[in-house]
Scaffold this active site. Sequence first.
Site, short mmCIF file in Angstrom:
data_model
loop_
_atom_site.label_atom_id
_atom_site.label_comp_id
_atom_site.label_asym_id
_atom_site.label_seq_id
_atom_site.Cartn_x
_atom_site.Cartn_y
_atom_site.Cartn_z
N LYS A 99 0.84 -1.21 0.00
CA LYS A 99 0.00 0.00 0.00
C LYS A 99 0.87 1.25 0.00
O LYS A 99 1.92 1.27 0.66
CB LYS A 99 -0.93 -0.03 1.22
CG LYS A 99 -1.99 1.06 1.24
CD LYS A 99 -2.94 0.86 2.42
CE LYS A 99 -3.98 1.96 2.52
NZ LYS A 99 -4.88 1.78 3.68
N SER A 145 -9.74 1.90 2.90
CA SER A 145 -8.87 2.65 2.02
C SER A 145 -7.85 1.77 1.29
O SER A 145 -7.23 2.25 0.35
CB SER A 145 -8.14 3.72 2.82
OG SER A 145 -7.26 3.14 3.77
N SER A 164 -9.98 -0.34 7.13
CA SER A 164 -9.43 -0.14 5.78
C SER A 164 -8.83 -1.38 5.13
O SER A 164 -8.59 -1.37 3.92
CB SER A 164 -8.39 0.98 5.79
OG SER A 164 -9.04 2.22 5.83
#
Lengths: 455, 93
Positions: free
Chosen positions: A67, A142, A166
């Site tokens: 990420k 996210s 997330s």
Amino acid sequence: MITVGEWKERLENEKAYDLVSELIDRIRKSKLNAYITVTEDQALKLAEDFDNGKKEGKLAGIPIAVKDNISTEGVRTTCASKMLENYIPPFDAHVVEKLKKEGAIIIGKTNMDEFGMGTTTENSHFGVVRNPHDTGRVAGGSSGGSAAAIAGKETVLALGTDTGGSIRCPASFTGVYGLKPTYGLVSRYGLVAYANSLEQIGPMAGSIDDLGLLLEVIAGRDDRDSTNAGRGFTYSPVSKKFRVGIIEEMQANAEVKEHFNSFVETLRKFADVETVSLPSLKYALPAYYIIAMSEASSNLARYDGVRYGFSLENLDSWSRYFSKVRAEGFGTEVKRRIMMGSYALSAGYYGKYYLKALKVRTLVIEDFRRAFEKFDVLISPTMPSTAFRIGEIADPVTMYMADVNTTPINLAGLPALSMPIGESNGLPVGLQVIGNYFEENTVLGFAKAVERNEV
Amino acid sequence: MIDEETVRYVSNLAKIELKDDEVENYKNEFGKILEFFDQLDEIDPDVEPTYHVIPLKNVFRKDVPGKSLDRDEALKNARHREEGYFKGPRVVE
């Protein structure tokens, strides 16, 4: 999805270089927008090293996507923000050091909501991530890029981060596996901070065993992170007759509820199942947002356009320069959260909002503590709905409500995973499995039991 | 409810310059978000606040020099530099 086992099988007959090339080709042609940066040269070099027998370790030859809020030395780390569009970290995060040590092939940095703030990955400076099950829908947020990359066969493993759901939300929306570890199990060193007391880096994968393997690699002591618990993790899933509590306060729409209830009926055949009430959860969602926004307002004060990040051509006075840089560098949701956090911490409101939220956190912890005296794991639907259409939810508060089942776990710092339990109208439905502190092996063991019984 | 003056006050605290139309938008949204936060008015918990879920203690290292970023590495992401230093905006007008 591609599991580690499947990838290793292919590695027995094919070159890692060719397999990684194939993966990168798929990413380049993909419409999912799961990646912000593809580290092609580095990945192919590592694949070549593996083919030449130079790489060993638990993840040797295995591609992993990271990420884009996790620092990677020499590879830009944007947090999906204009503010960090050209930022190149001079160091690796603790988890990235560990991945490299175990021979993993980092193939790129995944798309996300800006600074981790969002439930859909629509708040990215680099555009929305699309759900592989229906490209007109969001992948969740996210860590939407990491989830879509796994579901779309654009990586084998991925790292996500989870501040209020997330990892679990996009895992649920895309039908993959994602685990938020106990707070403190994985070092946060090198994670670009959003809300310190809530967020954890965690594994995302195509199977339970792969989650366990990746967690084993990234967990551990790190003296550079004062929030690190100093404990390691060895994957050894618990096998037993589980005592399971269904959390009464967790929410779902009719479609998800129907699916969840039929799952519970099957579950009753191999586990002791009861409902349990955690009354404090009624207040967990607003308390979570107050704490997250307050911590964000403090953490994001570092973006002043001087040492790194977005900057303006001409230096003005400090106050004007700082205010203009941040007005241009941050997106709408980030500005909203920083300002609400500043408000909640401002004179006269600290007690009404921030302090009260911290007291609610104590109540939530107490409720979970009582529940775990009776149950091995607690379960709920991960998300109250299946994946939204892109642009479907415009109102911020309505969007925040979608996090109702995941945020209490971050308030308490407990481990929880999301795993797929089938589809409703072609869209995946996720099951959330919550465990007691550092009981990741119980959570993973229960998840494996669910899989074995083909629920 | 939140008025325009409060939005401007908060944007000044947060050091984020807002355009006039943004002030109007945020005014409405902040009102809704505070209504959402105000659910906590229903309770007055008589418990200690929890700042961190696990006990934290200071981590000390031995007082010996370690590796740190060299000057070029530290400066490489900065746009404004002068004689090996970061160049920042004026603090005193």
